[in-house]
Design a protein around this motif. Structure first.
Motif, PDB file in Angstrom:
ATOM      1  N   ASP A 280     -33.661 -30.918 -42.038  1.00 17.92           N
ATOM      2  CA  ASP A 280     -34.750 -31.739 -42.463  1.00 17.92           C
ATOM      3  C   ASP A 280     -34.319 -33.144 -42.443  1.00 17.92           C
ATOM      4  OD1 ASP A 280     -35.881 -29.489 -43.315  1.00 17.92           O
ATOM      5  OD2 ASP A 280     -35.452 -29.457 -45.407  1.00 17.92           O
ATOM      6  N   LEU A 281     -33.175 -33.479 -42.389  1.00 16.28           N
ATOM      7  CA  LEU A 281     -32.444 -34.936 -42.550  1.00 16.28           C
ATOM      8  C   LEU A 281     -32.825 -35.642 -41.079  1.00 16.28           C
ATOM      9  CD1 LEU A 281     -29.056 -33.956 -43.952  1.00 16.28           C
ATOM     10  CD2 LEU A 281     -30.819 -35.122 -45.190  1.00 16.28           C
ATOM     11  N   GLU A 282     -33.520 -35.025 -40.146  1.00 18.99           N
ATOM     12  CA  GLU A 282     -33.578 -35.539 -38.849  1.00 18.99           C
ATOM     13  C   GLU A 282     -34.023 -37.112 -38.887  1.00 18.99           C
ATOM     14  OE1 GLU A 282     -35.830 -33.521 -36.034  1.00 18.99           O
ATOM     15  OE2 GLU A 282     -35.478 -34.856 -34.316  1.00 18.99           O
ATOM     16  N   THR A 283     -35.100 -37.338 -39.988  1.00 18.27           N
ATOM     17  CA  THR A 283     -35.990 -38.573 -39.881  1.00 18.27           C
ATOM     18  C   THR A 283     -35.534 -39.305 -41.274  1.00 18.27           C
ATOM     19  OG1 THR A 283     -37.694 -37.474 -41.108  1.00 18.27           O
ATOM     20  CG2 THR A 283     -37.890 -37.687 -38.756  1.00 18.27           C
ATOM     21  N   ILE A 284     -34.479 -38.847 -41.915  1.00 21.40           N
ATOM     22  CA  ILE A 284     -34.054 -39.584 -43.241  1.00 21.40           C
ATOM     23  C   ILE A 284     -33.817 -41.157 -42.929  1.00 21.40           C
ATOM     24  CG2 ILE A 284     -31.634 -39.126 -43.348  1.00 21.40           C
ATOM     25  CD1 ILE A 284     -32.032 -38.746 -46.419  1.00 21.40           C
ATOM     26  N   GLN A 335     -24.432 -41.392 -40.404  1.00 22.05           N
ATOM     27  CA  GLN A 335     -25.613 -41.877 -40.086  1.00 22.05           C
ATOM     28  C   GLN A 335     -25.902 -43.449 -40.414  1.00 22.05           C
ATOM     29  OE1 GLN A 335     -28.211 -42.758 -42.713  1.00 22.05           O
ATOM     30  NE2 GLN A 335     -26.222 -42.873 -43.797  1.00 22.05           N
ATOM     31  N   PRO A 336     -27.049 -43.815 -40.092  1.00 22.21           N
ATOM     32  CA  PRO A 336     -27.050 -45.323 -39.936  1.00 22.21           C
ATOM     33  C   PRO A 336     -27.524 -46.011 -41.060  1.00 22.21           C
ATOM     34  CG  PRO A 336     -28.788 -44.472 -38.334  1.00 22.21           C
ATOM     35  CD  PRO A 336     -27.767 -43.352 -38.820  1.00 22.21           C
ATOM     36  N   GLN A 406     -25.871 -49.281 -34.192  1.00 23.31           N
ATOM     37  CA  GLN A 406     -26.378 -48.174 -33.407  1.00 23.31           C
ATOM     38  C   GLN A 406     -27.506 -47.160 -33.740  1.00 23.31           C
ATOM     39  OE1 GLN A 406     -25.848 -48.711 -30.159  1.00 23.31           O
ATOM     40  NE2 GLN A 406     -24.099 -50.159 -30.319  1.00 23.31           N
ATOM     41  N   ALA A 407     -28.428 -46.989 -33.047  1.00 22.28           N
ATOM     42  CA  ALA A 407     -29.438 -45.957 -33.219  1.00 22.28           C
ATOM     43  C   ALA A 407     -28.956 -44.566 -33.561  1.00 22.28           C
ATOM     44  CB  ALA A 407     -30.615 -46.084 -32.587  1.00 22.28           C
ATOM     45  N   LEU A 408     -29.532 -43.824 -34.224  1.00 19.47           N
ATOM     46  CA  LEU A 408     -29.294 -42.408 -34.246  1.00 19.47           C
ATOM     47  C   LEU A 408     -30.042 -41.680 -32.886  1.00 19.47           C
ATOM     48  CD1 LEU A 408     -29.217 -40.054 -37.357  1.00 19.47           C
ATOM     49  CD2 LEU A 408     -30.315 -39.090 -35.165  1.00 19.47           C
ATOM     50  N   THR A 409     -29.057 -40.954 -32.182  1.00 22.02           N
ATOM     51  CA  THR A 409     -29.671 -40.449 -30.933  1.00 22.02           C
ATOM     52  C   THR A 409     -29.042 -39.154 -30.951  1.00 22.02           C
ATOM     53  OG1 THR A 409     -27.635 -41.211 -29.783  1.00 22.02           O
ATOM     54  CG2 THR A 409     -29.507 -42.788 -29.763  1.00 22.02           C
ATOM     55  N   ASN A 410     -29.455 -38.235 -29.991  1.00 23.84           N
ATOM     56  CA  ASN A 410     -29.087 -37.011 -29.500  1.00 23.84           C
ATOM     57  C   ASN A 410     -29.027 -36.214 -30.707  1.00 23.84           C
ATOM     58  OD1 ASN A 410     -27.294 -39.194 -27.814  1.00 23.84           O
ATOM     59  ND2 ASN A 410     -27.850 -37.602 -26.650  1.00 23.84           N
ATOM     60  N   TRP A 411     -30.228 -36.159 -31.558  1.00 21.72           N
ATOM     61  CA  TRP A 411     -30.266 -35.059 -32.520  1.00 21.72           C
ATOM     62  C   TRP A 411     -30.312 -33.878 -32.089  1.00 21.72           C
ATOM     63  CZ3 TRP A 411     -29.774 -35.056 -37.863  1.00 21.72           C
ATOM     64  CH2 TRP A 411     -30.475 -33.987 -38.433  1.00 21.72           C
ATOM     65  N   ALA A 420     -26.147 -31.683 -35.387  1.00 22.82           N
ATOM     66  CA  ALA A 420     -25.107 -32.857 -34.719  1.00 22.82           C
ATOM     67  C   ALA A 420     -26.407 -34.110 -34.256  1.00 22.82           C
ATOM     68  CB  ALA A 420     -24.590 -31.936 -33.488  1.00 22.82           C
ATOM     69  N   PHE A 421     -25.502 -35.170 -34.263  1.00 29.38           N
ATOM     70  CA  PHE A 421     -26.413 -36.438 -33.720  1.00 29.38           C
ATOM     71  C   PHE A 421     -25.330 -37.219 -33.121  1.00 29.38           C
ATOM     72  CE2 PHE A 421     -25.862 -36.916 -38.430  1.00 29.38           C
ATOM     73  CZ  PHE A 421     -25.240 -38.170 -38.497  1.00 29.38           C
ATOM     74  N   GLY A 422     -25.713 -38.284 -32.356  1.00 33.52           N
ATOM     75  CA  GLY A 422     -24.711 -39.262 -31.756  1.00 33.52           C
ATOM     76  C   GLY A 422     -25.352 -40.757 -32.335  1.00 33.52           C
ATOM     77  N   ARG A 423     -24.655 -41.653 -32.208  1.00 35.18           N
ATOM     78  CA  ARG A 423     -24.970 -42.962 -32.414  1.00 35.18           C
ATOM     79  C   ARG A 423     -24.861 -43.990 -30.943  1.00 35.18           C
ATOM     80  NH1 ARG A 423     -23.963 -44.882 -37.703  1.00 35.18           N
ATOM     81  NH2 ARG A 423     -24.874 -46.775 -36.888  1.00 35.18           N
TER      82      ARG A 423
END
Ligand code: LM2
Ligand code: CA
Length: 495
Positions: A280-284, A335-336, A406-411, A420-423
């Motif tokens: 659920d944290l994808e868009t936090i 996370q950003p 840097q944005a959150l990417t590669n979710w 998992a996610f990238g920046r």
């Protein structure tokens, strides 16, 4: 804007709850500076009430929130000279000091006539060592703020006594000038920031006036950093909202701790009709979550109050299942959103009286201090937890710096409790909060090569004391067998 408050979203600070001045100074030199921490929130330095209703309580942590004057001549953290030495030592190490400023009130009903940490006395609405007298205090016609005032009476929340603490007339010039003198005195010593305690209990105009009259950081034109503690946990149901304060300075975002806490704890969420989960944290942080703008929000996984309060089952702290606090803190820093504060706690038994004091062992003791041989969730019941010393968390300070802006990417998620996610090429993290392994080939968005997994070891002399992670065609083979484990890489730790 009154202060240049928006900190870079590449910074991290730590709350060294109840530490001594001397120990904080040493921590700056030996650990926080080298690891790149921006600042330390230190305990309230004011002369404080020293005894309470019984011998058991006389050393409770919360006497620090009952000021008897603006002197810093003595407090439980040490003497004025020790305070000054700490500030110099931390500045030397490149670590800013943020003072927890208790300015809304003085002691509880004048300290009930008890002695202060400097051996001095006060009585209700009468503090001769400031001096303050009755004319400097609110009298709202009842002993304290009622629970229902928080929903429907902003004036009472601001003008009545918070838990019977003598409430200052922050609208009066006499009170304002005393507070400003206190804070500017600290700034002259080299203090660079302030947590405004109980900001919700003061009118925004009062804080605005005070903040606008604060001197810049000593020897510069740079404004001091200010963040305001405004507990706004139930949007739409509070008479006072955090957003009333954002034009003045940064604000604590208590919803962050609750929001991520419900996901990491897997608590049932009526609005979702299901248990919270990491996916659920994808868009936090996006507007849909209804939190403060990122550049106004100070965030934390837990704080000294909610570890001990009613909210403690929703938030995550070191008392939770093995590794949970570690992955939640690591997530927060990866996370950003916001300006993260790591809570550095001490052990207390959740069934004990919440007023239990800090440990008697020193922070540098091999038994119960930060040097004790333990990792995430030692599972102890005595001594200092020292979350900020956990290898992976301390290394996340550099991750966050590297990933600044840097944005959150590669979710990626498994739809449940593996994420998992990238920046945007600067860093990448994977977290397993399932009771089965996370084994996945994942796109990181990062340049090919070998990286240090900074959650399992340190990057030193261009090599890694932990696992080495290979990125090939931008991908990693993530292998996290255990529940509550994680890996993280960033371009600052590329071999
Ligand atoms: C805060 N933020 O707004 C601090 O983060 C929080 O830790 C402080 O409460 C509070 N506001 C006031 O600065 C703590 C503690 C309270 C304690 C107060 C004052 O959580 O329990 O209240 O400090 O020491 C204690 C007693 C309370 C009593 C009061 C006055 O627990 O029962 O009220 O002292 O004697 C009659
Ligand atoms: Ca007030």
């Amino acid at each position: 804007s009154l202060t240049a408050n928006a900190q870079s979203n590449g910074d991290t600070f730590v709350h060294l709850f109840e530490w001594n001045w001397t120990d904080i100074g040493r921590e700056c030199t030996e650990f926080l500076g080298p690891k790149g921490f921006k600042a330390v929130q230190v305990p309230p330095p004011q002369e404080h009430r020293a005894k309470d209703y019984g011998a058991l309580d006389e050393d409770a942590w919360w006497v620090r929130y009952q000021p008897m004057s603006y002197s810093i001549g003595n407090s439980r953290s040490g003497t004025e000279q020790q305070f000054r030495d700490m500030v110099s030592e931390c500045n030397q190490a490149g670590v800013d000091i943020y003072v927890d400023a208790v300015i809304n009130h003085m002691a509880g009903d004048g300290g009930d006539g008890t002695v202060s940490s400097m051996g001095r006395y006060a009585s209700q609405n009468n503090y001769p060592d400031v001096p303050y007298s009755a004319a400097d205090f609110h009298n709202c016609g009842k002993p304290e703020i009622d629970g229902s005032d928080y929903q429907n009476n902003a004036a009472n929340v601001r003008n009545c006594d918070l838990v019977r603490l003598d409430d200052l007339k922050t609208e009066s010039e006499n009170v304002r000038s005393k507070i400003i003198g206190f804070l500017n005195g600290l700034t002259a010593m080299g203090v660079k920031g302030y947590r405004i305690d109980a900001a919700k209990h003061m009118a925004p105009a009062d804080i605005q006036n005070i903040v606008s009259r604060l001197n810049p950081i000593a020897g510069t034109n740079t404004p001091v950093y200010v963040f305001q503690e405004v507990i706004d946990k139930s949007p739409g149901q509070e008479a006072i909202t955090a957003s009333e304060y954002t034009s003045i300075a940064d604000v604590t975002e208590f919803q962050w701790a609750d929001n991520i806490g419900r996901k990491f704890q897997g608590l049932f969420e009526p609005s979702f009709g299901q248990n919270g989960k990491l996916a659920d944290l994808e868009t936090i942080g996006s507007p849909a979550w209804g939190m403060l703008p990122s550049d106004k929000a100070v965030i934390f996984v837990s704080n000294h109050d909610d570890q001990r309060g009613d909210g403690r089952f929703a938030i995550v702290d070191y008392n939770d299942e093995f590794g949970l606090n570690f992955i939640a803190e690591a997530y927060q820093m990866a996370q950003p959103y916001g300006y993260p504060k790591i809570m550095s706690s001490y052990y207390f038994n959740a069934n004990e009286d919440r007023s239990v004091s800090r440990p008697t062992v020193p922070t540098n003791s091999p038994t119960g201090g930060c040097e004790a041989p333990y990792g995430p969730n030692r599972g102890g019941s005595e001594g200092w937890v020292c979350e900020h010393r956990w290898t992976g968390l301390a290394n996340m300070v550099a991750f966050r710096k590297t990933a600044e802006n840097q944005a959150l990417t590669n979710w990626w998620s498994n739809g449940a409790n593996q994420i998992a996610f990238g920046r945007n090429g600067a860093g990448f993290i994977a977290i397993n909060h399932e009771s089965y392994p996370l084994v996945q080939q994942l796109q990181t968005g990062m340049a090919d090569g070998q990286y240090c997994d900074i959650l399992s070891g340190d990057f030193v002399n261009n090599s890694c004391t932990g696992d080495i992670i290979t990125v090939s065609s931008g991908q990693v083979s993530v292998n996290l067998p255990n529940r509550n484990s994680a890996m993280a890489i960033h371009t600052g730790a590329k071999i």
